[in-house]
Write a protein that holds these residues in place. Structure first.
Motif, PDB file in Angstrom:
ATOM      1  N   HIS A 154       0.806  -1.210   0.000  1.00 22.28           N
ATOM      2  CA  HIS A 154       0.000   0.000   0.000  1.00 22.28           C
ATOM      3  C   HIS A 154       0.846   1.270   0.000  1.00 22.28           C
ATOM      4  CE1 HIS A 154      -3.092  -2.962   0.846  1.00 22.28           C
ATOM      5  NE2 HIS A 154      -3.902  -2.088   0.279  1.00 22.28           N
ATOM      6  N   GLY A 155       2.105   1.144  -0.442  1.00 22.05           N
ATOM      7  CA  GLY A 155       2.915   2.328  -0.699  1.00 22.05           C
ATOM      8  C   GLY A 155       3.794   2.828   0.425  1.00 22.05           C
ATOM      9  N   ASP A 156       3.886   2.125   1.537  1.00 26.04           N
ATOM     10  CA  ASP A 156       4.757   2.563   2.619  1.00 26.04           C
ATOM     11  C   ASP A 156       6.209   2.332   2.190  1.00 26.04           C
ATOM     12  OD1 ASP A 156       6.505   2.226   5.015  1.00 26.04           O
ATOM     13  OD2 ASP A 156       4.643   2.626   6.107  1.00 26.04           O
ATOM     14  N   ILE A 157       6.941   3.416   1.963  1.00 24.43           N
ATOM     15  CA  ILE A 157       8.296   3.338   1.418  1.00 24.43           C
ATOM     16  C   ILE A 157       9.245   2.615   2.370  1.00 24.43           C
ATOM     17  CG2 ILE A 157      10.257   4.710   0.586  1.00 24.43           C
ATOM     18  CD1 ILE A 157       8.072   6.875  -0.141  1.00 24.43           C
ATOM     19  N   GLY A 158       9.133   2.899   3.646  1.00 30.38           N
ATOM     20  CA  GLY A 158       9.970   2.210   4.621  1.00 30.38           C
ATOM     21  C   GLY A 158       9.713   0.715   4.638  1.00 30.38           C
ATOM     22  N   ALA A 159       8.457   0.340   4.557  1.00 30.45           N
ATOM     23  CA  ALA A 159       8.098  -1.080   4.527  1.00 30.45           C
ATOM     24  C   ALA A 159       8.618  -1.731   3.250  1.00 30.45           C
ATOM     25  CB  ALA A 159       6.586  -1.250   4.647  1.00 30.45           C
ATOM     26  N   GLN A 160       8.551  -1.011   2.137  1.00 30.13           N
ATOM     27  CA  GLN A 160       9.077  -1.541   0.880  1.00 30.13           C
ATOM     28  C   GLN A 160      10.581  -1.800   0.997  1.00 30.13           C
ATOM     29  OE1 GLN A 160       7.839   1.536  -1.839  1.00 30.13           O
ATOM     30  NE2 GLN A 160       5.828   0.614  -2.145  1.00 30.13           N
ATOM     31  N   PHE A 161      11.306  -0.839   1.609  1.00 29.42           N
ATOM     32  CA  PHE A 161      12.747  -1.009   1.795  1.00 29.42           C
ATOM     33  C   PHE A 161      13.032  -2.234   2.658  1.00 29.42           C
ATOM     34  CE2 PHE A 161      16.243  -0.314   4.816  1.00 29.42           C
ATOM     35  CZ  PHE A 161      17.301  -0.540   3.949  1.00 29.42           C
ATOM     36  N   TRP A 162      12.363  -2.343   3.802  1.00 29.28           N
ATOM     37  CA  TRP A 162      12.649  -3.449   4.715  1.00 29.28           C
ATOM     38  C   TRP A 162      12.233  -4.793   4.132  1.00 29.28           C
ATOM     39  CZ3 TRP A 162      16.322  -3.032   7.858  1.00 29.28           C
ATOM     40  CH2 TRP A 162      16.621  -1.800   8.456  1.00 29.28           C
ATOM     41  N   LEU A 163      11.154  -4.817   3.383  1.00 33.34           N
ATOM     42  CA  LEU A 163      10.742  -6.064   2.740  1.00 33.34           C
ATOM     43  C   LEU A 163      11.782  -6.471   1.695  1.00 33.34           C
ATOM     44  CD1 LEU A 163       8.620  -8.282   2.497  1.00 33.34           C
ATOM     45  CD2 LEU A 163       7.379  -6.817   0.888  1.00 33.34           C
ATOM     46  N   GLY A 164      12.233  -5.508   0.896  1.00 33.83           N
ATOM     47  CA  GLY A 164      13.272  -5.794  -0.092  1.00 33.83           C
ATOM     48  C   GLY A 164      14.558  -6.267   0.555  1.00 33.83           C
ATOM     49  N   THR A 165      14.940  -5.614   1.653  1.00 38.36           N
ATOM     50  CA  THR A 165      16.147  -6.016   2.383  1.00 38.36           C
ATOM     51  C   THR A 165      15.999  -7.421   2.940  1.00 38.36           C
ATOM     52  OG1 THR A 165      16.651  -3.726   2.952  1.00 38.36           O
ATOM     53  CG2 THR A 165      17.650  -5.425   4.321  1.00 38.36           C
ATOM     54  N   GLY A 166      14.834  -7.721   3.474  1.00 34.25           N
ATOM     55  CA  GLY A 166      14.584  -9.060   4.005  1.00 34.25           C
ATOM     56  C   GLY A 166      14.702 -10.129   2.932  1.00 34.25           C
ATOM     57  N   TYR A 167      14.138  -9.846   1.764  1.00 37.98           N
ATOM     58  CA  TYR A 167      14.263 -10.793   0.655  1.00 37.98           C
ATOM     59  C   TYR A 167      15.728 -10.939   0.228  1.00 37.98           C
ATOM     60  CZ  TYR A 167       9.238 -11.215  -0.352  1.00 37.98           C
ATOM     61  OH  TYR A 167       7.901 -11.501  -0.294  1.00 37.98           O
ATOM     62  N   GLU A 168      16.444  -9.825   0.153  1.00 32.48           N
ATOM     63  CA  GLU A 168      17.840  -9.848  -0.306  1.00 32.48           C
ATOM     64  C   GLU A 168      18.724 -10.605   0.686  1.00 32.48           C
ATOM     65  OE1 GLU A 168      21.960  -8.299  -0.569  1.00 32.48           O
ATOM     66  OE2 GLU A 168      20.555  -7.442   0.860  1.00 32.48           O
ATOM     67  N   GLN A 169      18.480 -10.427   1.971  1.00 33.57           N
ATOM     68  CA  GLN A 169      19.287 -11.068   3.016  1.00 33.57           C
ATOM     69  C   GLN A 169      18.822 -12.485   3.362  1.00 33.57           C
ATOM     70  OE1 GLN A 169      22.054  -9.653   4.553  1.00 33.57           O
ATOM     71  NE2 GLN A 169      21.860  -8.069   2.994  1.00 33.57           N
ATOM     72  N   GLY A 170      17.658 -12.868   2.861  1.00 36.03           N
ATOM     73  CA  GLY A 170      17.148 -14.201   3.154  1.00 36.03           C
ATOM     74  C   GLY A 170      16.674 -14.363   4.589  1.00 36.03           C
ATOM     75  N   TRP A 171      16.035 -13.347   5.126  1.00 42.54           N
ATOM     76  CA  TRP A 171      15.589 -13.380   6.521  1.00 42.54           C
ATOM     77  C   TRP A 171      14.581 -14.481   6.792  1.00 42.54           C
ATOM     78  CZ3 TRP A 171      14.744  -7.425   7.331  1.00 42.54           C
ATOM     79  CH2 TRP A 171      16.001  -6.791   7.414  1.00 42.54           C
ATOM     80  N   SER A 172      13.850 -14.903   5.768  1.00 43.64           N
ATOM     81  CA  SER A 172      12.861 -15.964   5.994  1.00 43.64           C
ATOM     82  C   SER A 172      13.342 -17.291   5.404  1.00 43.64           C
ATOM     83  CB  SER A 172      11.515 -15.565   5.377  1.00 43.64           C
ATOM     84  OG  SER A 172      11.651 -15.396   3.978  1.00 43.64           O
TER      85      SER A 172
END
Length: 151
Positions: free
Chosen positions: A6-24
């Motif tokens: 829904h456009g939250d820029i901070g959430a987009q950054f953290w979600l992208g970082t999580g995917y990049e780092q393999g947090w899940s």
């Protein structure tokens, strides 16, 4: 994910970082690129640096120092430096030091390092330069600061 969708820029950054780092679990580079690009397009300097690093390191993309430099420069242009800008300036300076994606240029490298005040890289660049080049880079950094005043 809801906030990111829904456009939250901070959430987009953290979600992208999580995917990049393999947090899940395992890294998900396509997911990282999708969300980091969204945050970067909205001016998130940290996301811009992450994209630059992904292009420099070839994470999920073909290595491309020209695109890395473009993303680092976008991050570097942010004022005030809230973290991502300083990292972008330093990383852009490193590319200028080595001539990766940009012409090899110690004056440009020194200018970007001066803006970060990262002494180790600044000293290394200075050791490769003439006094006239150092003076030129100092003037360029001062001009950049005058054109990008802190709020």
């Amino acid at each position: 994910m809801f906030k990111a969708q829904h456009g939250d820029i901070g959430a987009q950054f953290w979600l992208g970082t999580g995917y990049e780092q393999g947090w899940s679990g395992k890294a998900n580079f396509p997911g990282a690129l999708k969300w980091l690009r969204k945050a970067a397009a909205h001016g998130n300097a940290d996301a811009q640096v992450c994209l630059g690093q992904m292009y420099a390191d070839g994470e999920g993309v073909q290595p491309n120092y020209t695109l890395a430099a473009r993303w680092y420069r976008k991050a570097a242009e942010h004022v005030p430096d809230s973290g991502g800008a300083g990292q972008g300036r330093n990383d852009l300076g490193l590319l200028y030091m080595d001539g990766l994606g940009v012409p090899k240029d110690y004056v440009q490298a020194y200018m970007w390092f001066r803006l970060t005040n990262f002494e180790t890289n600044l000293s290394y660049a200075k050791a490769q330069m003439t006094p006239a080049q150092v003076l030129q880079a100092e003037r360029m950094a001062a001009k950049w600061k005058s054109q990008h005043p802190e709020p």
